[in-house]
Design a protein around this motif. Structure first.
Motif, PDB file in Angstrom:
ATOM      1  N   PHE A 195       0.820  -1.202   0.000  1.00  0.00           N
ATOM      2  CA  PHE A 195       0.000   0.000   0.000  1.00  0.00           C
ATOM      3  C   PHE A 195       0.859   1.259   0.000  1.00  0.00           C
ATOM      4  O   PHE A 195       1.788   1.394   0.805  1.00  0.00           O
ATOM      5  CB  PHE A 195      -0.918   0.017   1.230  1.00  0.00           C
ATOM      6  N   GLU A 196       0.533   2.155  -0.902  1.00  0.00           N
ATOM      7  CA  GLU A 196       1.197   3.454  -0.941  1.00  0.00           C
ATOM      8  C   GLU A 196       0.494   4.403   0.025  1.00  0.00           C
ATOM      9  O   GLU A 196      -0.531   4.060   0.631  1.00  0.00           O
ATOM     10  CB  GLU A 196       1.143   4.028  -2.374  1.00  0.00           C
ATOM     11  N   ILE A 197       1.042   5.608   0.175  1.00  0.00           N
ATOM     12  CA  ILE A 197       0.467   6.612   1.087  1.00  0.00           C
ATOM     13  C   ILE A 197      -0.991   6.883   0.702  1.00  0.00           C
ATOM     14  O   ILE A 197      -1.309   7.083  -0.467  1.00  0.00           O
ATOM     15  CB  ILE A 197       1.288   7.917   1.040  1.00  0.00           C
ATOM     16  N   ASN A 198      -1.845   6.870   1.681  1.00  0.00           N
ATOM     17  CA  ASN A 198      -3.280   7.179   1.553  1.00  0.00           C
ATOM     18  C   ASN A 198      -4.102   6.074   0.905  1.00  0.00           C
ATOM     19  O   ASN A 198      -5.338   6.182   0.853  1.00  0.00           O
ATOM     20  CB  ASN A 198      -3.519   8.493   0.785  1.00  0.00           C
ATOM     21  N   GLU A 199      -3.475   5.004   0.401  1.00  0.00           N
ATOM     22  CA  GLU A 199      -4.254   3.938  -0.240  1.00  0.00           C
ATOM     23  C   GLU A 199      -5.139   3.195   0.758  1.00  0.00           C
ATOM     24  O   GLU A 199      -6.277   2.834   0.438  1.00  0.00           O
ATOM     25  CB  GLU A 199      -3.321   2.952  -0.946  1.00  0.00           C
ATOM     26  N   LYS A 200      -4.620   2.966   1.958  1.00  0.00           N
ATOM     27  CA  LYS A 200      -5.427   2.276   2.964  1.00  0.00           C
ATOM     28  C   LYS A 200      -6.618   3.135   3.378  1.00  0.00           C
ATOM     29  O   LYS A 200      -7.729   2.624   3.579  1.00  0.00           O
ATOM     30  CB  LYS A 200      -4.576   1.924   4.185  1.00  0.00           C
ATOM     31  N   ASP A 201      -6.396   4.446   3.501  1.00  0.00           N
ATOM     32  CA  ASP A 201      -7.502   5.351   3.845  1.00  0.00           C
ATOM     33  C   ASP A 201      -8.570   5.331   2.755  1.00  0.00           C
ATOM     34  O   ASP A 201      -9.768   5.352   3.050  1.00  0.00           O
ATOM     35  CB  ASP A 201      -6.984   6.778   4.038  1.00  0.00           C
ATOM     36  N   ALA A 202      -8.133   5.292   1.505  1.00  0.00           N
ATOM     37  CA  ALA A 202      -9.079   5.272   0.387  1.00  0.00           C
ATOM     38  C   ALA A 202      -9.869   3.965   0.373  1.00  0.00           C
ATOM     39  O   ALA A 202     -11.077   3.953   0.095  1.00  0.00           O
ATOM     40  CB  ALA A 202      -8.337   5.451  -0.937  1.00  0.00           C
ATOM     41  N   LEU A 203      -9.201   2.859   0.688  1.00  0.00           N
ATOM     42  CA  LEU A 203      -9.882   1.569   0.740  1.00  0.00           C
ATOM     43  C   LEU A 203     -10.880   1.542   1.899  1.00  0.00           C
ATOM     44  O   LEU A 203     -12.009   1.050   1.748  1.00  0.00           O
ATOM     45  CB  LEU A 203      -8.863   0.443   0.888  1.00  0.00           C
ATOM     46  N   SER A 204     -10.481   2.079   3.039  1.00  0.00           N
ATOM     47  CA  SER A 204     -11.393   2.187   4.185  1.00  0.00           C
ATOM     48  C   SER A 204     -12.623   2.991   3.807  1.00  0.00           C
ATOM     49  O   SER A 204     -13.755   2.625   4.136  1.00  0.00           O
ATOM     50  CB  SER A 204     -10.698   2.861   5.373  1.00  0.00           C
ATOM     51  N   ASP A 205     -12.401   4.096   3.102  1.00  0.00           N
ATOM     52  CA  ASP A 205     -13.503   4.973   2.706  1.00  0.00           C
ATOM     53  C   ASP A 205     -14.500   4.243   1.808  1.00  0.00           C
ATOM     54  O   ASP A 205     -15.713   4.435   1.927  1.00  0.00           O
ATOM     55  CB  ASP A 205     -12.943   6.203   1.989  1.00  0.00           C
ATOM     56  N   PHE A 216     -16.663  -0.233  -9.327  1.00  0.00           N
ATOM     57  CA  PHE A 216     -17.165   1.103  -9.033  1.00  0.00           C
ATOM     58  C   PHE A 216     -16.129   1.927  -8.266  1.00  0.00           C
ATOM     59  O   PHE A 216     -15.899   3.095  -8.592  1.00  0.00           O
ATOM     60  CB  PHE A 216     -18.455   1.000  -8.204  1.00  0.00           C
ATOM     61  N   PHE A 217     -15.491   1.317  -7.268  1.00  0.00           N
ATOM     62  CA  PHE A 217     -14.474   2.018  -6.479  1.00  0.00           C
ATOM     63  C   PHE A 217     -13.092   1.703  -7.054  1.00  0.00           C
ATOM     64  O   PHE A 217     -12.178   1.294  -6.343  1.00  0.00           O
ATOM     65  CB  PHE A 217     -14.555   1.597  -5.008  1.00  0.00           C
ATOM     66  N   THR A 218     -12.960   1.929  -8.333  1.00  0.00           N
ATOM     67  CA  THR A 218     -11.731   1.527  -9.023  1.00  0.00           C
ATOM     68  C   THR A 218     -10.505   2.313  -8.569  1.00  0.00           C
ATOM     69  O   THR A 218      -9.380   1.822  -8.648  1.00  0.00           O
ATOM     70  CB  THR A 218     -11.915   1.677 -10.548  1.00  0.00           C
ATOM     71  N   ASP A 219     -10.704   3.540  -8.068  1.00  0.00           N
ATOM     72  CA  ASP A 219      -9.568   4.351  -7.637  1.00  0.00           C
ATOM     73  C   ASP A 219      -8.963   3.848  -6.330  1.00  0.00           C
ATOM     74  O   ASP A 219      -7.847   4.249  -5.974  1.00  0.00           O
ATOM     75  CB  ASP A 219      -9.989   5.814  -7.460  1.00  0.00           C
ATOM     76  N   SER A 220      -9.674   3.004  -5.623  1.00  0.00           N
ATOM     77  CA  SER A 220      -9.147   2.478  -4.359  1.00  0.00           C
ATOM     78  C   SER A 220      -9.131   0.954  -4.374  1.00  0.00           C
ATOM     79  O   SER A 220      -8.065   0.335  -4.393  1.00  0.00           O
ATOM     80  CB  SER A 220      -9.987   2.981  -3.177  1.00  0.00           C
ATOM     81  N   VAL A 221     -10.310   0.350  -4.414  1.00  0.00           N
ATOM     82  CA  VAL A 221     -10.391  -1.112  -4.436  1.00  0.00           C
ATOM     83  C   VAL A 221      -9.724  -1.663  -5.691  1.00  0.00           C
ATOM     84  O   VAL A 221      -9.071  -2.713  -5.663  1.00  0.00           O
ATOM     85  CB  VAL A 221     -11.867  -1.580  -4.377  1.00  0.00           C
TER      86      VAL A 221
END
Length: 232
Positions: free
Chosen positions: A55-65, A180-185
């Protein structure tokens, strides 16, 4: 009067100082633990990722979101919280695919901490926790399956999805949630497998009621992920 008190204190300290020090140390430790437990954010669910993705910076936050957008505030604390537990882990073949024929020491060092051998203990410890929703690579999925640590999809969902891989799993890429959440998931490997773990016996250590609640919440989020369909 003051002299007598001072003499009594010196005498008491002489005989009991180590007892006072030990009790004081325990009191400090207990206070720190209490403060940490009382201030630590309570998550509604935990999602465990194990596989060849760092995971890169902020990727985990985006996945959580992404997960928080499809779930409710199950524990009623006024905040939806999906905690991501990530265990980057690469088989030898996956490391070769990632590095190619490169002899770049920095690149090789980058993947050194994430070999199967390095990740095994962390994975073993993690499956004793409350990360029931698993986004997982086939290598680790096979380990869970062989140890009968996965709940059949029909028991979690009440039916068997048409696009299931087997009775226990489905590819993440085959879910609308992924697309749908392609930018994170969608940043996770497309061969990532989705499954739901059984409740470990060690979960009773946190209290049976709390363990059952988290398990129930996790089932609801798992169903929401599998059945997600964008409005319109």
């Amino acid at each position: 009067m003051f002299t007598k008190i001072k003499d009594w204190f010196h005498n008491y300290w002489y005989y009991y100082k180590w007892g006072v020090i030990v009790i004081g140390a325990f009191a400090v430790i207990l206070t720190i633990c209490f403060v940490q437990c009382s201030t630590q954010e309570k998550h509604d669910v935990r999602i465990m990722y194990t596989g060849p993705h760092i995971f890169e910076i902020n990727e985990k936050d985006a996945l959580s979101d992404a997960f928080e957008q499809i779930m409710d505030d199950y524990n009623g604390d006024g905040k939806k919280s999906a905690d991501i537990m990530d265990i980057p882990a690469f088989t030898d073949e996956q490391i070769r695919d990632a590095t190619g024929e490169s002899e770049d020491e920095d690149l090789l060092i980058k993947y050194a901490p994430y070999t199967v051998d390095q990740a095994r203990n962390k994975f073993t410890s993690a499956v004793a926790g409350d990360g029931y929703i698993c986004l997982i690579d086939k290598h680790w999925y096979d380990i869970l399956k062989s140890n009968k640590a996965i709940v059949p999809l029909s028991k979690v969902l009440g039916y068997m999805p048409d696009n299931a891989i087997d009775e226990y799993s489905i590819y993440l890429r085959d879910l609308e949630f992924y697309n749908f959440f392609t930018d994170s998931v969608g940043k996770l490997p497309e061969d990532t497998i989705v499954c739901f773990r059984v409740m470990p016996t060690t979960s009773s250590m946190m209290g049976r009621k709390e363990a059952n609640n988290i398990y129930s919440y996790s089932k609801k989020v798992f169903r929401a992920m599998i059945e997600f369909a964008p409005e319109g």
